[in-house]
Write an enzyme that holds these catalytic residues in place. Structure first.
Site, PDB file in Angstrom:
ATOM      1  N   CYS A 266      70.946 -50.195  70.782  1.00  0.00           N
ATOM      2  CA  CYS A 266      71.202 -50.675  71.959  1.00  0.00           C
ATOM      3  C   CYS A 266      72.517 -50.329  72.670  1.00  0.00           C
ATOM      4  O   CYS A 266      73.455 -51.270  72.579  1.00  0.00           O
ATOM      5  CB  CYS A 266      71.269 -52.430  71.664  1.00  0.00           C
ATOM      6  SG  CYS A 266      69.684 -52.904  70.813  1.00  0.00           S
ATOM      7  N   GLU A 267      72.430 -49.109  73.127  1.00  0.00           N
ATOM      8  CA  GLU A 267      73.548 -48.602  73.644  1.00  0.00           C
ATOM      9  C   GLU A 267      72.779 -47.644  74.782  1.00  0.00           C
ATOM     10  O   GLU A 267      71.895 -47.278  74.688  1.00  0.00           O
ATOM     11  CB  GLU A 267      74.063 -47.670  72.927  1.00  0.00           C
ATOM     12  CG  GLU A 267      74.752 -47.924  71.399  1.00  0.00           C
ATOM     13  CD  GLU A 267      76.043 -48.419  71.629  1.00  0.00           C
ATOM     14  OE1 GLU A 267      76.969 -47.986  72.262  1.00  0.00           O
ATOM     15  OE2 GLU A 267      76.246 -49.589  71.113  1.00  0.00           O
TER      16      GLU A 267
ATOM     17  N   ARG B 151      79.162 -38.994  66.699  1.00  0.00           N
ATOM     18  CA  ARG B 151      80.111 -38.084  67.074  1.00  0.00           C
ATOM     19  C   ARG B 151      79.996 -37.833  68.920  1.00  0.00           C
ATOM     20  O   ARG B 151      80.897 -37.550  69.277  1.00  0.00           O
ATOM     21  CB  ARG B 151      79.975 -36.759  66.307  1.00  0.00           C
ATOM     22  CG  ARG B 151      80.399 -36.626  64.911  1.00  0.00           C
ATOM     23  CD  ARG B 151      80.588 -35.436  64.342  1.00  0.00           C
ATOM     24  NE  ARG B 151      81.716 -34.701  64.621  1.00  0.00           N
ATOM     25  CZ  ARG B 151      81.730 -33.849  65.596  1.00  0.00           C
ATOM     26  NH1 ARG B 151      80.892 -33.245  66.132  1.00  0.00           N
ATOM     27  NH2 ARG B 151      83.066 -33.475  65.767  1.00  0.00           N
TER      28      ARG B 151
ATOM     29  N   GLY C 215      86.835 -28.388  55.583  1.00  0.00           N
ATOM     30  CA  GLY C 215      85.829 -29.381  55.296  1.00  0.00           C
ATOM     31  C   GLY C 215      84.575 -28.893  56.202  1.00  0.00           C
ATOM     32  O   GLY C 215      83.572 -28.226  55.892  1.00  0.00           O
ATOM     33  N   ARG C 216      84.708 -29.135  57.757  1.00  0.00           N
ATOM     34  CA  ARG C 216      83.634 -28.793  58.352  1.00  0.00           C
ATOM     35  C   ARG C 216      83.276 -27.539  58.386  1.00  0.00           C
ATOM     36  O   ARG C 216      81.979 -27.108  58.310  1.00  0.00           O
ATOM     37  CB  ARG C 216      84.036 -29.072  60.151  1.00  0.00           C
ATOM     38  CG  ARG C 216      83.127 -28.825  60.938  1.00  0.00           C
ATOM     39  CD  ARG C 216      83.688 -29.041  62.431  1.00  0.00           C
ATOM     40  NE  ARG C 216      84.790 -30.062  62.458  1.00  0.00           N
ATOM     41  CZ  ARG C 216      84.524 -31.082  63.026  1.00  0.00           C
ATOM     42  NH1 ARG C 216      83.744 -31.438  63.670  1.00  0.00           N
ATOM     43  NH2 ARG C 216      85.810 -31.915  63.353  1.00  0.00           N
TER      44      ARG C 216
ATOM     45  N   TYR D 267      83.289 -38.494  70.387  1.00  0.00           N
ATOM     46  CA  TYR D 267      84.303 -37.242  70.668  1.00  0.00           C
ATOM     47  C   TYR D 267      83.625 -36.673  71.958  1.00  0.00           C
ATOM     48  O   TYR D 267      83.732 -35.392  72.162  1.00  0.00           O
ATOM     49  CB  TYR D 267      84.306 -36.250  69.485  1.00  0.00           C
ATOM     50  CG  TYR D 267      84.617 -37.115  68.356  1.00  0.00           C
ATOM     51  CD1 TYR D 267      85.750 -37.510  68.165  1.00  0.00           C
ATOM     52  CD2 TYR D 267      83.624 -36.843  67.210  1.00  0.00           C
ATOM     53  CE1 TYR D 267      86.365 -38.230  67.021  1.00  0.00           C
ATOM     54  CE2 TYR D 267      84.081 -37.253  65.994  1.00  0.00           C
ATOM     55  CZ  TYR D 267      85.238 -38.253  65.967  1.00  0.00           C
ATOM     56  OH  TYR D 267      85.631 -38.692  64.758  1.00  0.00           O
TER      57      TYR D 267
ATOM     58  N   GLU E 176      92.400 -26.318  53.182  1.00  0.00           N
ATOM     59  CA  GLU E 176      91.605 -27.607  52.920  1.00  0.00           C
ATOM     60  C   GLU E 176      90.476 -27.836  54.034  1.00  0.00           C
ATOM     61  O   GLU E 176      90.288 -28.730  54.790  1.00  0.00           O
ATOM     62  CB  GLU E 176      92.399 -28.866  53.022  1.00  0.00           C
ATOM     63  CG  GLU E 176      92.440 -29.938  52.219  1.00  0.00           C
ATOM     64  CD  GLU E 176      93.865 -30.532  52.207  1.00  0.00           C
ATOM     65  OE1 GLU E 176      94.152 -31.162  51.140  1.00  0.00           O
ATOM     66  OE2 GLU E 176      94.210 -31.104  53.604  1.00  0.00           O
TER      67      GLU E 176
END
Ligand code: LLP
Length: 459
Positions: free
Chosen positions: A387-388, A340, A298-299, A344, A296
């Protein structure tokens, strides 16, 4: 004086990767045209890379086991046009919500080719899955066994597979590590829940056909997937000896990592598939079981097929009290199109692909004046415009003459970027454009309009 190479990729001091770098990159002319036609930020997916990677996965798997099957994990990128391509290439589609299931159906994937996941499928989702005729339900918990039994009534019902927690601990970011015993996903093999679940399914008259595990994502070291596959194959063999039940399907999940930065050196598809499939085969040897073995990914299928194109809007150099300096390069997207790094601490390769104005390429003095001589790189922080205090892409090397208006491409953004995008700060989500096999561009998703953005709301 001379012509400086436009869009040259100026890497400094990077160690060459052991395996070939197969990441898709735009060339300068494509990037210019794309930015002009579709604006930035822009998600771009290369059809050839996506198709090739699916084909390689299928071929390598079929070679290792003629009963293998590939199921594309649509959470990685469920843009309808890509689901259609994955299905055309022979994939089943893993869906983990009613939304993903609806996406697959809209893309023309038959429901019977969908594998329905989820650790807390709503009653309405289960009902919808049954109504449209989903091919495989991956049962995650005891409640779901009861729900399925009740909702299917007297019908045979769909093929059911047990999601198992094999109790292996993969080496990857903790937020995408799910194979360990302490997880919300699936039935634990070691504490006996898995066996109990199998008994209950059989007693409930559910059409149990097999077992499943997925241990984690972006795994550069494949040990955990191999161990996960072995553990669920051992469990399947036990189901036969203890309950007399023979599986016809086993799914070992996804998780093969991709190259984000030069230091990443994931296994090739051709190395990885036989490693996992052979491990499962070895465990099943002599058991009399000969199931379909599904994977399975994905990436690994879509990640390296995508890039994100941004325009540089502001360049600011800050001098700190200790004299240290940092250059912030702000691009026109950020955490809303790629969460991401914030989630992470993910790292990416960022390249300048187009300089602001081609006329600027001709230089008469300065360090780049000699023909083709690179100006060298500077280490900068590429930030978004939210705004981070975001360091979207921290410590990346970009040319010293980087200027406002230059276009940057960020590699390997095909997976878990558009599918995880948000409207934070009311940013419209970017368009998705496919570079087709003949090189022509096709819009797979338009940039969100202001109308799209406010459609759901009333004052
Ligand atoms: N199968 C199941 C049941 C999964 O939960 C996943 C991913 C896959 C397959 C596909 O895994 P892949 O081959 O793409 O590694 N948002 C995170 C990734 C979460 C993955 C969740 N499950 C990220 O951006 O890294």
């Amino acid at each position: 004086m001379g012509w400086r190479q436009a869009g040259a990729i100026l890497w400094g001091g990077m160690a060459p990767a052991t395996r070939a770098d197969s990441r898709f990159r735009l060339v300068e002319s494509q990037a210019r045209e794309l930015a002009e036609k579709f604006g930035t930020p822009l998600y771009v997916i290369d059809e050839r890379t996506f198709r090739d990677r699916i084909r390689r996965y299928r071929e390598a798997s079929l070679k290792a086991n003629p009963k293998s099957q590939i199921c594309y994990a649509s959470k990685a990128n469920s843009t309808l046009g890509l689901l259609k391509i994955a299905y055309e290439e022979g994939c089943w589609i893993d869906v983990a919500s009613e939304g993903e299931l609806r996406a697959a159906l809209l893309a023309g994937v038959p429901a019977e080719k969908c594998v329905f996941h989820g650790n807390n499928k709503l009653r309405s989702e289960v009902a919808y899955g049954l109504e449209v005729g989903v091919g495989i339900f991956v049962i995650d918990n005891f409640e779901e066994i009861d729900r399925l039994k009740e909702l299917k009534g007297d019908a045979v019902g769909p093929q059911c597979v047990l999601r198992l927690a094999p109790g292996v601990d993969p080496k990857t970011h903790e937020k995408i590590r799910v194979g360990q015993a302490d997880t919300k996903f699936g039935f634990n093999i070691t504490d006996g829940s898995a066996l109990e679940a199998a008994k209950r399914c059989l007693a409930s008259g559910l059409n149990l056909v097999g077992v499943h595990c997925h241990v984690g994502s972006q795994l550069i070291d494949p040990t955990a997937q191999r161990q996960g596959g072995e553990a669920i194959a051992e469990f399947a063999a036990r189901l036969k000896t203890d309950l007399g039940f023979e599986i016809s399907y086993i799914n070992v999940g996804g998780g093969l990592g991709v190259k984000y930065v030069d230091a990443d050196d994931p296994m090739t598809i051709e190395e990885y598939c036989p490693l996992v499939l052979d491990a499962v085969a070895r465990i099943l040897e002599g058991s009399g079981l000969d199931p379909i073995v599904a994977q399975e990914p994905g990436r690994a299928l879509v990640g390296e097929a995508g890039v994100t194109l941004y325009e540089v809007g502001v360049i600011k150099t800050i001098e700190m009290a200790d004299g240290a300096r940092r250059t912030y390069v702000s691009v026109d997207g950020g955490v809303s199109d790629n969460p991401r790094p914030a989630l992470y601490s993910a790292q990416y390769t960022v390249e300048r692909v187009v300089k602001r104005d081609p006329a600027w390429e001709y230089v008469t003095d300065g360090p780049g004046a000699a023909f083709g001589a690179p100006l060298g790189d500077q280490v900068v922080t590429v930030s978004g415009r939210h705004c981070e205090t975001d360091r979207l892409f921290a410590d990346v090397s970009l040319p010293k003459d980087l200027a406002v208006g230059d276009l940057l491409q960020v590699l390997s953004t095909g997976a878990y970027n558009s599918s995880m995008a948000s409207n934070y700060n009311r940013f419209p989500r970017p368009a998705v454009v496919l570079v087709q096999l003949d090189g022509a561009f096709k819009t797979l998703a338009e940039r969100e309009s202001w109308d799209d953005l406010f459609r759901r709301e009333t004052v």
